[in-house]
Design a protein around this motif. Sequence first.
Motif, PDB file in Angstrom:
ATOM      1  N   ASN A  67     -11.149   5.646  23.401  1.00 19.73           N
ATOM      2  CA  ASN A  67     -10.380   4.471  23.788  1.00 19.73           C
ATOM      3  C   ASN A  67     -10.933   3.919  25.087  1.00 19.73           C
ATOM      4  O   ASN A  67     -11.736   4.562  25.769  1.00 19.73           O
ATOM      5  CB  ASN A  67      -8.903   4.837  23.947  1.00 19.73           C
ATOM      6  N   LEU A  68     -10.499   2.720  25.415  1.00 16.98           N
ATOM      7  CA  LEU A  68     -10.799   2.094  26.697  1.00 16.98           C
ATOM      8  C   LEU A  68      -9.517   2.065  27.527  1.00 16.98           C
ATOM      9  O   LEU A  68      -8.522   1.465  27.110  1.00 16.98           O
ATOM     10  CB  LEU A  68     -11.327   0.676  26.495  1.00 16.98           C
ATOM     11  N   GLU A  69      -9.531   2.743  28.660  1.00 20.20           N
ATOM     12  CA  GLU A  69      -8.359   2.790  29.529  1.00 20.20           C
ATOM     13  C   GLU A  69      -8.509   1.740  30.626  1.00 20.20           C
ATOM     14  O   GLU A  69      -9.566   1.622  31.255  1.00 20.20           O
ATOM     15  CB  GLU A  69      -8.201   4.177  30.132  1.00 20.20           C
ATOM     16  N   ILE A  70      -7.439   0.975  30.848  1.00 22.83           N
ATOM     17  CA  ILE A  70      -7.511  -0.197  31.709  1.00 22.83           C
ATOM     18  C   ILE A  70      -6.402  -0.161  32.753  1.00 22.83           C
ATOM     19  O   ILE A  70      -5.236   0.083  32.436  1.00 22.83           O
ATOM     20  CB  ILE A  70      -7.381  -1.482  30.869  1.00 22.83           C
ATOM     21  N   THR A  71      -6.785  -0.399  33.996  1.00 18.42           N
ATOM     22  CA  THR A  71      -5.830  -0.565  35.087  1.00 18.42           C
ATOM     23  C   THR A  71      -6.103  -1.900  35.754  1.00 18.42           C
ATOM     24  O   THR A  71      -7.237  -2.180  36.165  1.00 18.42           O
ATOM     25  CB  THR A  71      -5.959   0.562  36.120  1.00 18.42           C
TER      26      THR A  71
END
Length: 406
Positions: A67-71
């Motif tokens: 997955n791509l984790e985004i903040t």
Amino acid sequence: MNTIKRYTFCIFLTGLLLLALPALGETARDITADATITASTHLPSSVRVSDRDFGTIWNSLKGRRENLEITTAEPCYGVYLCSGMEKLRPWIVEVQEGKNWTEVARAEGRYGHEYLPLDGLTHFRVRLEGTAQQIFSVNEIFLLSEGDLPDWVQLWQPTVEKADLMILAAHPDDEILFFGGMIPTYAGELQKNVVVCYMTCGTPGRRSELLNGLWYCGVRTYPDIGAFWDKYHQRLDRQYNTWGQNTIWKYVTALFRRYKPEVVATHDVNGEYGHGAHRVCADACLHCVTAAADASKYKDSAKTYGAWQVKKLYIHLSPENQTEFDWDVPLSSQGGKTGFETAVEAYKLYVSQQKSGQKNEATGEFEYFNVEPRDSDISSYRFGLAYTAVGPDTGTKDLFENIPSE
């Protein structure tokens, strides 16, 4: 409270409410630059999904559920995901609750470019639904603030079931180079049901570029992107040997029957500058325009879609009943730009092709490809009516002349 005081208080209260709301008509901003994006099993430096280069691609590792984790630095109200995959499949957004991740939004995965609205998230992850054996491929991600969607965010509609106009192009960018103002004029301005069909699509980056180009030209229904292997030949017979003549004829006949276009436009029989794939498109259309109307030919697609009679077939540069169309008319849908000017700008969205071209055999100089102007030997303005079931054109410069409007 007297009338004046009550009126003053109402104005004051209204002002406070307006200050608490986003400005009316404010366009959402791209807030990706201030976000942190990491892949679950990749180094951050390898995840090039926000470099604004559609040619760079992040692929998940096969066999791993990545997955791509985004903040984000400020609340995010939408994710615009651009993938060059042929079929993206459903993808989801999840938020963390303790040690677990919970789904909060889902996209259908029908199109290569999709937008998913969010509810002001600052920490979430994006992943492909499915097994770990399915690769998640992303060209670019755009994260948007609250507000109206920018006009460059693509909200695709399903491919038309019944087309007014079909354009058959050999490769992504051909539909812009050689058909010029045809697409912005008929799809964007006149709101005809236009389906653009491609025989090949070499790379995921080109697939994203073709979507960007079509959207800019006013197309809102998804194109049909073929999967034939792109190998350059100059001779028609060699291109047919690569693809299989009967395979191509069956394929193009099925396109005609599936989308039921009134009008078809395609390449020059000589391949514009001698490209064999362009030649095949023209030759196949000339054969299939009659085959599609005969239910005894290519019976599989006749059984699936029924026979179909294309009313008019235009071949680029054909001398038969030739018309020089006017792509220099200002288009209200393009803010006054002409169809040709729109095509020129759309071609710039094919970033990977800006240094493509060929050697001019007469001068020996290398010439970059550009949208072919009116005075070019291979002008994007000139098309010949190579087949008609409704009579010849008489000078109206309208692809749909002699075809009754519904």
